[in-house]
Design a protein around this motif. Structure first.
Motif, PDB file in Angstrom:
ATOM      1  N   GLN A   1       0.850  -1.189   0.000  1.00  0.00           N
ATOM      2  CA  GLN A   1       0.000   0.000   0.000  1.00  0.00           C
ATOM      3  C   GLN A   1       0.879   1.231   0.000  1.00  0.00           C
ATOM      4  OE1 GLN A   1      -3.239   0.043   2.768  1.00  0.00           O
ATOM      5  NE2 GLN A   1      -3.632  -2.123   2.512  1.00  0.00           N
TER       6      GLN A   1
ATOM      7  N   ILE B   1     -13.614   3.425  10.928  1.00  0.00           N
ATOM      8  CA  ILE B   1     -14.244   2.372  11.730  1.00  0.00           C
ATOM      9  C   ILE B   1     -13.282   1.191  11.901  1.00  0.00           C
ATOM     10  CG2 ILE B   1     -16.121   0.671  11.753  1.00  0.00           C
ATOM     11  CD1 ILE B   1     -17.879   2.815  10.443  1.00  0.00           C
ATOM     12  N   ALA B   2     -12.558   0.866  10.827  1.00  0.00           N
ATOM     13  CA  ALA B   2     -11.645  -0.274  10.891  1.00  0.00           C
ATOM     14  C   ALA B   2     -10.488  -0.025  11.852  1.00  0.00           C
ATOM     15  CB  ALA B   2     -11.097  -0.590   9.500  1.00  0.00           C
TER      16      ALA B   2
ATOM     17  N   ARG C   1     -16.374   3.186  18.144  1.00  0.00           N
ATOM     18  CA  ARG C   1     -16.537   2.214  19.237  1.00  0.00           C
ATOM     19  C   ARG C   1     -16.821   2.957  20.539  1.00  0.00           C
ATOM     20  NH1 ARG C   1     -15.163  -0.047  15.405  1.00  0.00           N
ATOM     21  NH2 ARG C   1     -14.591  -2.216  15.194  1.00  0.00           N
TER      22      ARG C   1
ATOM     23  N   ASN D   1     -24.957   6.946   7.551  1.00  0.00           N
ATOM     24  CA  ASN D   1     -24.831   5.709   8.306  1.00  0.00           C
ATOM     25  C   ASN D   1     -25.584   5.750   9.627  1.00  0.00           C
ATOM     26  OD1 ASN D   1     -22.932   3.839   6.809  1.00  0.00           O
ATOM     27  ND2 ASN D   1     -21.795   5.751   6.744  1.00  0.00           N
TER      28      ASN D   1
ATOM     29  N   PHE E   1     -27.749   4.514  16.824  1.00  0.00           N
ATOM     30  CA  PHE E   1     -27.572   3.112  17.274  1.00  0.00           C
ATOM     31  C   PHE E   1     -28.848   2.578  17.928  1.00  0.00           C
ATOM     32  CE2 PHE E   1     -22.744   3.745  17.579  1.00  0.00           C
ATOM     33  CZ  PHE E   1     -22.526   3.060  16.402  1.00  0.00           C
TER      34      PHE E   1
ATOM     35  N   ALA F   1     -28.237   2.132   4.684  1.00  0.00           N
ATOM     36  CA  ALA F   1     -28.900   1.677   5.905  1.00  0.00           C
ATOM     37  C   ALA F   1     -28.203   2.243   7.128  1.00  0.00           C
ATOM     38  CB  ALA F   1     -28.878   0.161   5.958  1.00  0.00           C
ATOM     39  N   LYS F   2     -28.992   2.376   8.181  1.00  0.00           N
ATOM     40  CA  LYS F   2     -28.414   2.853   9.443  1.00  0.00           C
ATOM     41  C   LYS F   2     -27.498   1.799  10.037  1.00  0.00           C
ATOM     42  CE  LYS F   2     -30.390   5.080  13.006  1.00  0.00           C
ATOM     43  NZ  LYS F   2     -31.383   5.719  13.871  1.00  0.00           N
ATOM     44  N   LEU F   3     -26.388   2.245  10.562  1.00  0.00           N
ATOM     45  CA  LEU F   3     -25.443   1.302  11.163  1.00  0.00           C
ATOM     46  C   LEU F   3     -25.956   0.838  12.518  1.00  0.00           C
ATOM     47  CD1 LEU F   3     -21.836   2.673  10.641  1.00  0.00           C
ATOM     48  CD2 LEU F   3     -22.929   0.763   9.507  1.00  0.00           C
ATOM     49  N   LYS F   4     -25.775  -0.451  12.761  1.00  0.00           N
ATOM     50  CA  LYS F   4     -26.011  -0.958  14.110  1.00  0.00           C
ATOM     51  C   LYS F   4     -24.639  -1.235  14.728  1.00  0.00           C
ATOM     52  CE  LYS F   4     -30.367  -3.231  12.947  1.00  0.00           C
ATOM     53  NZ  LYS F   4     -31.015  -1.942  12.792  1.00  0.00           N
ATOM     54  N   ILE F   5     -24.638  -1.424  16.027  1.00  0.00           N
ATOM     55  CA  ILE F   5     -23.354  -1.603  16.692  1.00  0.00           C
ATOM     56  C   ILE F   5     -22.610  -2.823  16.146  1.00  0.00           C
ATOM     57  CG2 ILE F   5     -22.287  -2.170  18.916  1.00  0.00           C
ATOM     58  CD1 ILE F   5     -24.249  -0.170  20.159  1.00  0.00           C
TER      59      ILE F   5
ATOM     60  N   LEU G   1     -20.281  -2.313  13.145  1.00  0.00           N
ATOM     61  CA  LEU G   1     -18.926  -1.775  13.312  1.00  0.00           C
ATOM     62  C   LEU G   1     -17.915  -2.911  13.224  1.00  0.00           C
ATOM     63  CD1 LEU G   1     -19.404   0.739  16.277  1.00  0.00           C
ATOM     64  CD2 LEU G   1     -19.288   1.285  13.857  1.00  0.00           C
ATOM     65  N   GLU G   2     -18.223  -4.020  13.906  1.00  0.00           N
ATOM     66  CA  GLU G   2     -17.315  -5.169  13.879  1.00  0.00           C
ATOM     67  C   GLU G   2     -17.223  -5.761  12.482  1.00  0.00           C
ATOM     68  OE1 GLU G   2     -15.245  -5.801  16.144  1.00  0.00           O
ATOM     69  OE2 GLU G   2     -16.192  -4.327  17.444  1.00  0.00           O
TER      70      GLU G   2
ATOM     71  N   ILE H   1     -17.632  -4.253   9.594  1.00  0.00           N
ATOM     72  CA  ILE H   1     -16.804  -3.397   8.737  1.00  0.00           C
ATOM     73  C   ILE H   1     -15.333  -3.593   9.083  1.00  0.00           C
ATOM     74  CG2 ILE H   1     -16.217  -0.986   8.213  1.00  0.00           C
ATOM     75  CD1 ILE H   1     -19.202  -0.333   8.618  1.00  0.00           C
ATOM     76  N   THR H   2     -15.049  -3.677  10.369  1.00  0.00           N
ATOM     77  CA  THR H   2     -13.659  -3.847  10.794  1.00  0.00           C
ATOM     78  C   THR H   2     -13.087  -5.149  10.246  1.00  0.00           C
ATOM     79  OG1 THR H   2     -14.268  -2.713  12.807  1.00  0.00           O
ATOM     80  CG2 THR H   2     -12.150  -3.806  12.800  1.00  0.00           C
TER      81      THR H   2
ATOM     82  N   PHE I   1     -12.341  -4.925   6.567  1.00  0.00           N
ATOM     83  CA  PHE I   1     -11.188  -4.106   6.190  1.00  0.00           C
ATOM     84  C   PHE I   1      -9.925  -4.493   6.953  1.00  0.00           C
ATOM     85  CE2 PHE I   1     -14.621  -1.709   4.519  1.00  0.00           C
ATOM     86  CZ  PHE I   1     -14.112  -1.019   3.446  1.00  0.00           C
TER      87      PHE I   1
ATOM     88  N   ARG J   1      -7.810  -6.912   6.768  1.00  0.00           N
ATOM     89  CA  ARG J   1      -6.619  -7.326   6.032  1.00  0.00           C
ATOM     90  C   ARG J   1      -5.869  -6.107   5.493  1.00  0.00           C
ATOM     91  NH1 ARG J   1      -8.306 -11.681   2.157  1.00  0.00           N
ATOM     92  NH2 ARG J   1      -8.378 -13.058   3.938  1.00  0.00           N
ATOM     93  N   LYS J   2      -6.652  -5.154   4.985  1.00  0.00           N
ATOM     94  CA  LYS J   2      -6.062  -3.921   4.467  1.00  0.00           C
ATOM     95  C   LYS J   2      -5.334  -3.179   5.583  1.00  0.00           C
ATOM     96  CE  LYS J   2      -8.402   0.051   3.145  1.00  0.00           C
ATOM     97  NZ  LYS J   2      -9.554   0.704   2.530  1.00  0.00           N
ATOM     98  N   MET J   3      -5.956  -3.125   6.746  1.00  0.00           N
ATOM     99  CA  MET J   3      -5.378  -2.367   7.854  1.00  0.00           C
ATOM    100  C   MET J   3      -4.144  -3.055   8.425  1.00  0.00           C
ATOM    101  SD  MET J   3      -6.668   0.461   8.378  1.00  0.00           S
ATOM    102  CE  MET J   3      -7.941   1.332   7.515  1.00  0.00           C
TER     103      MET J   3
END
Lengths: 610, 127
Positions: free
Chosen positions: A7, A135-136, A141, A258, A266, B2-6, B9-10, B12-13, B16, B18-20
């Protein structure tokens, strides 16, 4: 996700963008395609890395290879060598001052390894225009944690315990401010993010916004939750930060899309929304009451604060205003806990919120140091460490003279205090202040009178004019300083300056006037001799004040080295230089306009300045 | 959108991650395929692709896959270095796709290096 193997993190902060980092990105992508590497190499634009003097910057991950001063024309070579052949290119790497061997890895460069990142933790790691990247890296959080497991009171308690103090300059304890705002009755309250960063040479807030806008937004949402009855928030950004405004707008829109802003965040019954407002570039609009007046569409002028804005602020409602960096600290404190935060920094804040300075502070390091840019360091670090370790020492081997902290409202700290720990209280004790975090390093070639004049010119120009002491007082002070640098100063002027300063500090309406004399007061305190040399001997030891300089020609050097070349005579705009060709030349000091052209054009060092 | 739910978050994490991991240079295992001219001629790209396929299949997100230049031992290409972070890096030589599968399974996933394909333990000192 495709499993990329490399990257390329290209810096897209304002500094690097102005040096063509977007063009570099385009060429990078083209070259990568040309070598058919598009499935292996990914180009990411990040926020500011802080090493702005060396931009454009690129970091190649996973190995963390650091490249600087890139040009569009370098890219084909770099892609072929590094990406195709796997050989990192030494000539684009960082070489420490006075050394020859480059340091390939970013985390081994003292400028970076000397830093502790909290507010800037995502710098260079995320693309600020993608909420997923944030987020990642653990983003939102903290918000999830407070909304599901903590009551507003618990959040407030945690922030109070952390000892976080306002990063905009005043250093007011954030928790105390929130608590006061919370206690005032009212069913409509506001939170505001102050991103009207006006100090010349300061760019901490801009970089945080450009590099990690979501951290600020998340902090604001948490603040709104803790204070309660807050459904609206404003971000006030100055117009001069187009990229920051763009990224804030993108981030706010993404958060809305979002469901992180808006109704029932939430799926709780907590609702909050943010609007972005642009300032028109007045320095005084960084002051809380002037800023709020500006948001309401009124002229940006401060008012007397018998009643604080936490009681009656925006639209006469209780309003909590914090700086960008303060907000960016909030999510980390919530996630890692107040105890983690109090582990960094100085003093003890368990009983007294003013008892110490906790956490880190972002400084923009500028002036005569080798590494200029943005640094985040723990509170309590010494000036010496910042200037000589992170900053890489003084440029061109010159002698270190002073550091100016806190922008135009701050003061000068002389070399004798270089081991001073940097925190709110220590800086105030020596007559300067933390301010928003500007740090200008001065060397022997800086004249303190001239520097004081520079900052005063700025404040008197930016004074809104509402109160007399600030409007007239700073003007008179500037006039006196101007006179001194012209060689028309009197010894009584120094006392007059002090008297005026104290009067302005005492009687100004807002902090602009209240702190404007600081550069003069501290330079008088630590560099009085230099002032005296100006007024008594009519000389400027740093050779900056041109009116006080005498230009003359060293006859030996002129004749022996230059053979009386006559270039000075030809270039002198005042016709003040005489002499026959191949003979010694002379300067007529009565005619000399002290422009310095002769000094610049003489190739033989025959012009002397005193 | 769509609205995000808690829980999202996990998700999406993870997506991503592997990229991170690559970006942070902070994985559990780092695989480096040597892609010098000699390596490419000997088929190092195929080796790299099969490593990538294995990573895909395993769904692991803590493995960094990267490339470097010629390791200097051109006659034994294709080569790859596998480093379980905290342990000494192991250089594998004369790789084939079958060997990759075994190395991936035993070394990368289970942490036990495959002696018979290995050239050496440790890496050269970098000056």
């Amino acid at each position: 996700m495709k499993p990329y193997t490399i990257q390329l993190m290209i810096c897209a902060g304002t500094g690097c963008v102005s040096n063509q980092s977007f063009e570099i990105k385009e060429v990078l992508e083209k070259e990568i395609k040309k070598h058919n590497l598009q499935n292996e190499a990914m180009v990411v634009t990040t926020g500011c890395n802080g090493f702005c003097g060396a931009g454009p910057i690129m970091v190649v991950q996973p190995d963390g290879i650091f490249y600087q001063y890139l040009k569009v024309t370098d890219i084909p070579y770099l892609v072929e060598e590094h990406l195709v052949k796997g050989r990192p290119v030494k000539k684009f790497m960082y070489v420490p001052p006075k050394e020859e061997i480059p340091i390939p890895r970013m985390n081994k460069i003292p400028f970076f390894s000397g830093q502790t990142l909290v507010a800037l933790r995502n710098r260079g790691m995320i693309d600020p225009e993608f909420i997923e990247d944030y987020i990642a890296r653990g983003g939102y959080r903290a918000l999830a944690k407070v909304l599901t497991t903590m009551s507003p009171d618990e959040v407030l308690k945690e922030i109070k315990k952390s000892g976080l103090r306002g990063r905009g300059g005043g250093g007011f304890p954030t928790g105390v401010k929130w608590e006061t705002c919370k206690k005032i009755p009212g069913d409509r309250k506001f939170v505001i993010c102050n991103a009207d960063e006006g100090d010349p040479g300061a760019f901490m807030d801009r970089s945080i916004i450009e590099g990690d806008p979501h951290s600020v937004i998340e902090g604001m949402i948490i603040g709104a939750y803790a204070i309660e009855n807050v459904r609206e928030g404003y971000i006030y950004v100055r117009m001069e930060y187009p990229l920051a405004i763009k990224r804030f707008n993108i981030a706010v829109q993404q958060a809305k899309d979002n469901g992180l802003l808006g109704d029932n965040i939430f799926d709780t019954n907590f609702c909050f929304d943010i609007k972005v407002r642009r300032g028109a570039g007045a320095f005084v609009c960084g002051e809380s009451t002037a800023l709020m007046a500006s948001i309401m569409g009124n002229p940006g002028e401060p008012r007397a604060k018998y009643i604080h804005t936490v009681e009656k602020g925006l639209y006469d409602c209780p309003t909590c205003l914090n700086n960008v960096e303060t907000w960016a600290n909030i999510p980390q404190i919530v996630l890692k806990g107040a105890d983690w935060f109090t582990g960094i920094g100085t003093g003890d804040v368990t009983h007294d919120p003013w008892g110490g300075s906790k956490g880190t502070k972002v400084f923009s390091l500028a002036g005569k140091v080798n590494n200029t840019g943005l640094v985040e360091v723990p509170m309590g670090i010494t000036l010496r460490e910042i200037v000589f370790n992170v900053g890489g020492g003084i440029r061109d081997g010159k002698r270190f003279k002073a550091v100016q902290t806190g922008g135009p409202s701050g003061g000068f700290i002389p070399e004798s205090l270089v081991d001073l720990p940097v925190d709110y209280d220590e800086l105030t004790k020596v007559g300067s202040m933390m301010g928003s975090g500007g740090m200008v390093v001065l060397d022997e070639n800086n004249c303190m009178v001239d520097m004081a004049k520079f900052f005063l010119r700025f404040t008197q120009d930016e004074s809104c004019g509402k109160c007399v002491p600030c409007r007239e007082g700073t003007k008179r002070m500037y006039d006196i300083l101007y006179r001194i640098t012209k060689g028309e100063g009197k010894e009584e002027d120094l006392d007059l300056l002090e008297e005026l300063s104290n009067m302005i500090v005492e009687s100004s309406l807002c902090a602009l006037g209240g702190s404007a004399p600081n550069p003069v007061l501290t330079s008088l305190k630590y560099f009085r001799e230099e002032y005296l040399t100006h007024v008594r001997d009519k000389k400027c030891p740093a050779k900056v004040c041109r009116e006080l300089l005498t230009f003359s020609i060293d006859p030996e050097k002129c004749l022996e080295n230059g053979h009386g070349c006559g270039v000075c005579e030809k270039n002198c705009p005042d016709g003040a230089i005489y002499g026959e060709k191949k003979n010694v030349h002379f300067i007529d000091s009565m005619k000399c306009g002290k422009c310095g052209v002769c000094f610049d054009v003489c190739k033989f060092g025959a012009i002397t300045v005193e | 959108m769509a609205k995000l739910k808690i829980e999202d978050l996990e998700k999406i994490t993870e997506e991503f991650k592997r990229k991170m991991t690559l970006r942070e240079g902070a994985g559990r295992v780092k695989i480096t395929v040597h892609l010098g001219t000699c390596g490419i001629a000997a088929g190092a790209r195929k080796i790299m692709n099969s490593f990538m396929e294995e990573i895909e299949k395993s769904k692991a997100t803590d493995i960094i896959m990267t490339t470097s230049g010629c390791a200097g031992l051109c006659s034994r290409e294709p080569m790859a270095t596998v480093e379980v972070i905290g342990n000494a890096p192991i250089k594998y030589v004369d790789l084939t796709i079958d060997k990759v599968k075994i190395i991936f399974d035993k070394h990368v996933m289970k942490g036990a290096f495959v002696q018979e394909y290995a050239l050496s333990v440790g890496s050269e000192k970098i000056q």
